[in-house]
Design an enzyme around this catalytic site. Structure first.
Site, short mmCIF file in Angstrom:
data_model
loop_
_atom_site.label_atom_id
_atom_site.label_comp_id
_atom_site.label_asym_id
_atom_site.label_seq_id
_atom_site.Cartn_x
_atom_site.Cartn_y
_atom_site.Cartn_z
CG HIS A 65 -1.89 1.10 1.32
ND1 HIS A 65 -3.04 1.01 2.06
CD2 HIS A 65 -1.93 2.34 0.77
CE1 HIS A 65 -3.75 2.13 1.96
NE2 HIS A 65 -3.08 2.96 1.18
NE ARG A 69 0.33 11.44 -3.09
CZ ARG A 69 -0.69 11.13 -2.31
NH1 ARG A 69 -1.78 10.55 -2.81
NH2 ARG A 69 -0.65 11.38 -1.03
CG HIS A 184 -9.93 4.62 3.03
ND1 HIS A 184 -8.79 5.39 3.14
CD2 HIS A 184 -10.90 5.29 3.70
CE1 HIS A 184 -9.07 6.48 3.85
NE2 HIS A 184 -10.34 6.45 4.20
CG ASP A 310 -1.67 5.03 3.61
OD1 ASP A 310 -1.67 5.34 2.40
OD2 ASP A 310 -2.55 5.40 4.40
CG HIS A 314 0.20 15.32 0.75
ND1 HIS A 314 -0.71 15.25 -0.28
CD2 HIS A 314 -0.23 14.43 1.68
CE1 HIS A 314 -1.64 14.36 0.01
NE2 HIS A 314 -1.37 13.84 1.19
CG PHE A 328 -6.35 13.31 5.84
CD1 PHE A 328 -6.40 13.28 7.23
CD2 PHE A 328 -7.46 13.76 5.14
CE1 PHE A 328 -7.55 13.68 7.90
CE2 PHE A 328 -8.62 14.16 5.80
CZ PHE A 328 -8.66 14.13 7.19
#
Ligand SMILES: [Zn+2]
Length: 439
Positions: A65, A69, A184, A310, A314, A328
């Site tokens: 996971h 992007r 999710h 995960d 960003h 998040f």
């Protein structure tokens, strides 16, 4: 011909083979060609050497996971930067989520990721297809077509599957394909306006809360649907004590379910939000120490199958926004091992258990359509991670290969550092202090 490479005298830990002892490993033409226990020398004289005395040598980590992007959000991460970050973190296989733009909801998009990964990636990238067309939660993708394009599962991650009928249909379609539906689990009716765990801290900081019940509602629903359909559900990022209990009971009943937990949910609590602000803003949110203890117990018992990062990079500008408006996510590849080793040093988790959750167990979820992963077995592709279990280092996001510098661990001292990562026999990452003896 590529010269052979001997990894000499390391602590070989390969839980899939029940191996946990000192020994050496020879890599020839991209494959593990020989394993020797103790200090036996290899059967051929011609090789370079990585001296691994005092280091752990294990199968390359497998992450089921992460978010790379690309395409669509290249300012956050690309396949090139994300896989370099993965290599620095000891990962040789990473499965990327389909919440890109456009999303991975068709064969061409999956083929694009695969070819881009081969051309530009430092490690293996295996795509996950979306469950619904355009991730809108309405119409199922052509799961058969995506499966033949090579996805390892399906997920609308980032968003839950809100429609029960669609979730049932997804599980039914996946069943004959032998692939998991990865959910999710978030009941959006309960997390509206929420940005951190609902509890004492959300009240104190005046921030919107996301209750444990929001996760547990959807986990319970998914388990019922897995029981109904016989389809395999994989619960992404489990974070609450209640969700661990639900999965435990479902497994006892023989319901086809697997589950994952992230390094940050295993090692941090909601308190981190007070210290780190948006750096600790993640979905699902960091929970309480009681939840953390339940997650660790879940790993020890095998209720939780795997650790998955995960990894969610960003930009700095996005994370600089005020708390409610910041996205998040945590950039997780490069701190995963160091933070998880804290559990081993603290006596909470055995080293072999940790490594199994990062190697043979996630490899089992992926299956063998991409060859045998998560093992050092002789004859398999040489994906190897070498780490120093005791080396201390300070987390400096500026040194990350990931474009995402967003971590709540900036400035933290971690004990445990990846020294080298070998992908298909090639050294794709090496710590500056590690010396390769060229002969
Ligand atoms: Zn998610």
């Amino acid at each position: 011909m590529m010269k052979s490479l001997l990894i000499r005298g390391g602590h070989l830990v390969d839980p899939g083979q029940g191996m946990d002892e000192t020994g050496s490993l020879l890599i020839t033409e991209g494959r593990v060609s020989w394993l020797g226990r103790g200090d036996v020398a290899p059967p051929q004289p011609d090789y370079d050497v990585i001296p691994a005395e005092g280091l752990v040598v294990c199968p390359g980590f497998v992450d089921v996971h992460c978010h790379l992007r690309e395409p669509g959000f290249e300012q956050k991460e690309t396949i090139a930067t994300g896989t370099r970050a993965a290599a620095r973190g000891g990962f040789t296989t990473v499965c990327c989520m389909p919440n890109t733009s456009p999303p991975l909801d068709n064969q061409a998009a999956v083929e694009y990721i695969k070819s881009k990964a081969v051309a530009e990636g430092a490690v293996r990238v295996l795509p996950i297809g979306s469950i619904s067309r355009d991730r809108k939660g309405q119409e199922l993708v052509d799961m058969g077509a995506l499966a033949s394009a090579g996805v390892i599962g399906f997920s609308d991650d980032g968003d839950p599957v809100r429609d029960e009928g669609l979730m049932r249909q997804a599980l039914e379609c996946c069943r004959p394909l032998g692939l998991p539906v990865i959910d999710h689990c978030e009941d959006r009716a309960l997390t509206e306006g929420g940005v951190i765990n609902q509890g004492e801290i959300s009240v104190r900081l005046g921030l919107g809360g996301m209750p444990a019940a929001a996760e547990e509602n959807v986990v319970a629903r998914d388990l019922r649907l897995a029981e109904l359909t016989g389809g395999w559900v994989h619960i992404a990022h489990v974070t609450t004590e209640g969700a661990v209990d639900l999965v435990r009971r479902a497994k006892e009943k023989g319901i086809p379910v697997t589950a994952e937990v992230t390094p940050h949910h295993l090692t941090l609590t909601e308190e981190a939000v007070v210290r780190c602000g948006t750096g600790a803003k993640v979905n699902p949110p960091l929970r309480t120490s009681k939840d953390v203890q339940a997650l660790i117990r879940g790993l020890i018992d095998g209720v939780i199958d795997v650790i998955a990062t995960d990894h969610a990079p960003h930009t700095e500008a996005e994370k600089m926004r005020e708390f409610d408006a910041a996205p998040f996510g945590i950039s997780g590849f490069e701190t995963a091992l160091g933070s998880l080793m804290g559990l081993v040093h603290g006596g909470q988790l055995k080293l072999a258990n940790l490594i199994s959750r990062l190697t043979c167990e996630p490899a089992r979820i992926i299956g063998d359509r991409y060859g045998r992963l998560g093992t050092l077995g002789v004859g398999t592709m040489a994906d190897v991670t070498i780490f120093d279990p005791d080396k201390e280092w300070v987390v400096d996001p500026a040194s990350f290969a990931s474009k995402g510098k967003n971590t709540p661990l900036a400035g933290s001292v971690l004990k445990g550092r990846v020294m080298a990562t070998i992908f298909q026999g090639r050294l794709v990452y090496k710590d500056d202090s590690l010396r390769v003896e060229v002969r």
